[in-house]
Design an enzyme around this catalytic site. Structure first.
Site, mmCIF file in Angstrom:
data_model
loop_
_atom_site.group_PDB
_atom_site.id
_atom_site.type_symbol
_atom_site.label_atom_id
_atom_site.label_comp_id
_atom_site.label_asym_id
_atom_site.label_seq_id
_atom_site.Cartn_x
_atom_site.Cartn_y
_atom_site.Cartn_z
ATOM 1 N N ASP A 196 5.316 -14.445 11.982
ATOM 2 C CA ASP A 196 4.028 -14.962 11.524
ATOM 3 C C ASP A 196 2.949 -13.901 11.795
ATOM 4 O O ASP A 196 2.445 -13.781 12.914
ATOM 5 C CB ASP A 196 3.727 -16.263 12.287
ATOM 6 C CG ASP A 196 2.447 -16.935 11.835
ATOM 7 O OD1 ASP A 196 1.567 -16.235 11.286
ATOM 8 O OD2 ASP A 196 2.317 -18.152 12.042
ATOM 9 N N LYS A 228 -7.309 -1.458 11.735
ATOM 10 C CA LYS A 228 -6.699 -1.806 10.441
ATOM 11 C C LYS A 228 -5.539 -0.856 10.160
ATOM 12 O O LYS A 228 -4.464 -1.252 9.687
ATOM 13 C CB LYS A 228 -7.743 -1.738 9.315
ATOM 14 C CG LYS A 228 -7.259 -2.292 7.971
ATOM 15 C CD LYS A 228 -6.509 -1.301 7.112
ATOM 16 C CE LYS A 228 -6.039 -1.928 5.808
ATOM 17 N NZ LYS A 228 -5.266 -0.997 4.963
ATOM 18 N N GLU A 273 0.851 -1.203 0.000
ATOM 19 C CA GLU A 273 0.000 0.000 0.000
ATOM 20 C C GLU A 273 0.886 1.252 0.000
ATOM 21 O O GLU A 273 1.708 1.425 0.907
ATOM 22 C CB GLU A 273 -0.909 -0.020 1.239
ATOM 23 C CG GLU A 273 -2.064 0.959 1.143
ATOM 24 C CD GLU A 273 -3.009 0.874 2.367
ATOM 25 O OE1 GLU A 273 -3.070 -0.187 3.012
ATOM 26 O OE2 GLU A 273 -3.664 1.886 2.640
HETATM 27 P P1 NDP Z 1 10.945 -23.219 15.332
HETATM 28 O O1 NDP Z 1 10.210 -24.503 15.249
HETATM 29 O O2 NDP Z 1 11.866 -22.873 14.233
HETATM 30 O O3 NDP Z 1 11.684 -23.260 16.733
HETATM 31 C C1 NDP Z 1 12.572 -22.283 17.132
HETATM 32 C C2 NDP Z 1 13.719 -22.998 17.781
HETATM 33 O O4 NDP Z 1 14.847 -22.163 17.795
HETATM 34 C C3 NDP Z 1 13.484 -23.275 19.230
HETATM 35 O O5 NDP Z 1 12.626 -24.359 19.452
HETATM 36 C C4 NDP Z 1 14.894 -23.531 19.708
HETATM 37 O O6 NDP Z 1 15.229 -24.889 19.486
HETATM 38 C C5 NDP Z 1 15.752 -22.695 18.749
HETATM 39 N N1 NDP Z 1 16.438 -21.593 19.422
HETATM 40 C C6 NDP Z 1 17.716 -21.233 19.214
HETATM 41 N N2 NDP Z 1 18.064 -20.196 19.973
HETATM 42 C C7 NDP Z 1 16.977 -19.877 20.718
HETATM 43 C C8 NDP Z 1 16.708 -18.889 21.697
HETATM 44 N N3 NDP Z 1 17.640 -18.008 22.092
HETATM 45 N N4 NDP Z 1 15.475 -18.843 22.230
HETATM 46 C C9 NDP Z 1 14.529 -19.699 21.853
HETATM 47 N N5 NDP Z 1 14.725 -20.674 20.931
HETATM 48 C C10 NDP Z 1 15.950 -20.761 20.365
HETATM 49 O O7 NDP Z 1 9.976 -22.007 15.515
HETATM 50 P P2 NDP Z 1 8.913 -21.707 16.616
HETATM 51 O O8 NDP Z 1 8.753 -22.800 17.603
HETATM 52 O O9 NDP Z 1 9.262 -20.364 17.126
HETATM 53 O O10 NDP Z 1 7.577 -21.660 15.771
HETATM 54 C C11 NDP Z 1 7.358 -20.614 14.880
HETATM 55 C C12 NDP Z 1 6.840 -21.163 13.575
HETATM 56 O O11 NDP Z 1 5.702 -21.970 13.797
HETATM 57 C C13 NDP Z 1 6.411 -20.066 12.655
HETATM 58 O O12 NDP Z 1 6.915 -20.336 11.371
HETATM 59 C C14 NDP Z 1 4.888 -20.185 12.661
HETATM 60 O O13 NDP Z 1 4.352 -19.723 11.435
HETATM 61 C C15 NDP Z 1 4.676 -21.649 12.864
HETATM 62 N N6 NDP Z 1 3.423 -22.118 13.435
HETATM 63 C C16 NDP Z 1 2.458 -21.273 13.919
HETATM 64 C C17 NDP Z 1 1.298 -21.775 14.446
HETATM 65 C C18 NDP Z 1 0.294 -20.800 15.016
HETATM 66 O O14 NDP Z 1 0.591 -19.641 15.155
HETATM 67 N N7 NDP Z 1 -0.915 -21.229 15.373
HETATM 68 C C19 NDP Z 1 1.027 -23.220 14.497
HETATM 69 C C20 NDP Z 1 2.139 -24.014 14.042
HETATM 70 C C21 NDP Z 1 3.274 -23.469 13.511
HETATM 71 P P3 NDP Z 1 16.079 -25.675 20.560
HETATM 72 O O15 NDP Z 1 15.478 -25.346 21.892
HETATM 73 O O16 NDP Z 1 15.942 -27.087 20.184
HETATM 74 O O17 NDP Z 1 17.477 -25.115 20.441
#
Ligand code: NDP
Length: 417
Positions: free
Chosen positions: A272, A256, A76
């Site tokens: 997201d 909006k 936009e």
């Molecule tokens: P990821 O699955 O990519 O997980 C992020 C991972 O990053 C963590 O689990 C952790 O893994 C790692 N990590 C590394 N450094 C850090 C830190 N400093 N702090 C926290 N985590 C860290 O992403 P999310 O779990 O964040 O999920 C987001 C995604 O899920 C988006 O793409 C979204 O669109 C999607 N989604 C959304 C839904 C909804 O909104 N209803 C439903 C399902 C999916 P580890 O602890 O193993 O190191």
């Protein structure tokens, strides 16, 4: 005072990039980042090609005493201009985040002896919390992870639902997948405990406990060179703000306008935005009516117009799209690689500035004046103007200010040229 971004919008694209490098917002060797096809192909099913949107930057933001140039991805034409303009007018912004918590739920339906089952789960609360933490060892290691569990019941004509909630600090991640892993991990144990089949387990996008607030205090007399008019504008801004709390027709458009600022930053930083949209609108309805997310009030003691935005922002700086999209990483770099709380403050600030720009225009010149100046470029492009012909067509469209301008008028002008 030095104003490096004065007339920034009038510079060429190359000049803008050069200035951002000179001012230290971008490293000198920075090149544009693109999404490679091989990564995009991993991101979605049945990938064909990248659908591109422009990324621009909003300037004039001072948040928690730090200057920011904020990346925004949006189609936009007036949005980035309005954000920059709003930020200039509202001045320094202060932000805070109440709590960083994502909530998830495990739902059981048609539950028998519901009170007894609630008691049973509550008696095992600590044990279940430890179990939940065991499904998130790396989060716990970084000082985050599940930190509370509680139980609620709801009823409808089918009977009783029992809901186990998990509250989790997801660290720097949005945490959707992280919390879903925990929920699906502990759900079978709870099902076994209460002898009920699981209906479903999933995060909630209603992060009502994780509220980000941004506030600006604008000296009323800066709203207009004439003091009387400045007071009148401030009064009208307060009324327009109040009205957006009592009328759903207005509240929807008001919000909006706020999301006009918020979504582009979320997209630019790989967050997201559907998740945020869903949570924000639910939060706007928390009092039983759909209301404005902002409030503008005159502080009579200091003669300032005080603007506040409060909204849930379950966003992250790692994981999800951010981990793979080079432009999302570029955007975070432009913002100085903020942590998730700082990013939430930036996002809320853009929403506040965008809201101010919109209601200021509404109670003064009306919305179309500012919009049409930028819309003229769009119309000229739609009419088929070549880039070289744009300035001439836009100028002629602007001269027709008193008449309605549309694509047909732009085409006529182009034909004349
Ligand atoms: P990821 O699955 O990519 O997980 C992020 C991972 O990053 C963590 O689990 C952790 O893994 C790692 N990590 C590394 N450094 C850090 C830190 N400093 N702090 C926290 N985590 C860290 O992403 P999310 O779990 O964040 O999920 C987001 C995604 O899920 C988006 O793409 C979204 O669109 C999607 N989604 C959304 C839904 C909804 O909104 N209803 C439903 C399902 C999916 P580890 O602890 O193993 O190191």
């Amino acid at each position: 005072m030095e104003q490096p971004f004065k007339n920034f919008y009038k510079r060429t694209r190359q000049e803008k990039v050069a200035l951002l490098k000179t001012l230290g917002y971008l490293p000198a060797d920075d090149t544009q980042s693109h999404l490679p096809e091989e990564i995009a192909d991993q991101m979605v099913e049945n990938y064909l090609f990248n659908y591109e949107l422009p990324l621009g930057v909003a300037v004039n933001f001072n948040i928690n005493e730090k200057d920011y140039v904020i990346p925004m991805v949006v189609e936009e034409p007036s949005v980035i201009a309005a954000a920059s303009n709003g930020a200039k007018k509202i001045g320094p912004i202060k932000t805070s985040v109440s709590h960083r918590e994502l909530i998830g739920q495990i739902v059981f339906a048609e539950v028998t002896d519901v009170d007894q089952k609630v008691n049973l789960i509550e008696s095992r609360n600590e044990e279940l919390l430890q179990l939940a933490r065991s499904f998130s060892p790396s989060m716990v290691k970084r000082g985050a992870g599940p930190n509370r569990i509680w139980v609620e019941t709801k009823q409808d004509t089918t009977g009783d639902y029992l809901i186990v909630y998990v509250g989790m600090d997801t660290g720097e991640a949005m945490g959707a997948n992280a919390i879903n892993t925990v929920l699906e991990g502990i759900a079978p144990e709870i099902a076994q405990l209460i002898q009920q089949p699981i209906l479903f387990s999933i995060l909630s996008n209603y992060s009502e406990t994780a509220i980000t607030t941004a506030q600006a205090r604008i000296p009323v007399l800066t709203l207009h060179p004439n003091a009387v008019e400045a007071e009148q504008i401030a009064h009208k801004l307060e009324l327009a703000s109040r009205y957006a709390h009592i009328d759903v027709y207005r509240a929807t458009t008001h919000n909006k306008g706020i999301m006009n600022g918020i979504d582009p930053v979320l997209i630019a930083t790989g967050n997201d935005w559907r998740a945020v949209e869903a949570g924000v609108h639910a939060y706007a309805s928390r009092n039983g009516n759909y209301e404005s997310l902002t409030e503008w009030v005159i502080d009579k003691k200091t003669n300032e117009l005080v603007g506040t935005i409060s909204l849930p922002l379950a966003i992250g700086t790692v994981g999800g799209t951010i981990a793979v999209h080079p432009s999302a990483q570029w955007s975070l770099k432009l913002l100085g690689n903020p942590d998730a709380e700082t990013l939430a403050g930036i996002v809320a600030s853009v929403g506040l500035a965008q809201n101010f720009a919109a209601i200021f225009a509404l109670v003064t010149d009306g919305i179309q004046k500012g919009h049409m100046a930028l819309q003229a470029k769009s119309l000229a492009l739609q009419a088929g103007a070549h880039v070289d012909e744009l300035p001439q067509v836009i100028e002629k469209l602007k001269q027709k200010q008193k008449q309605p301008v549309n694509q047909a008028v732009a085409k006529e002008i182009l034909d004349e040229i």
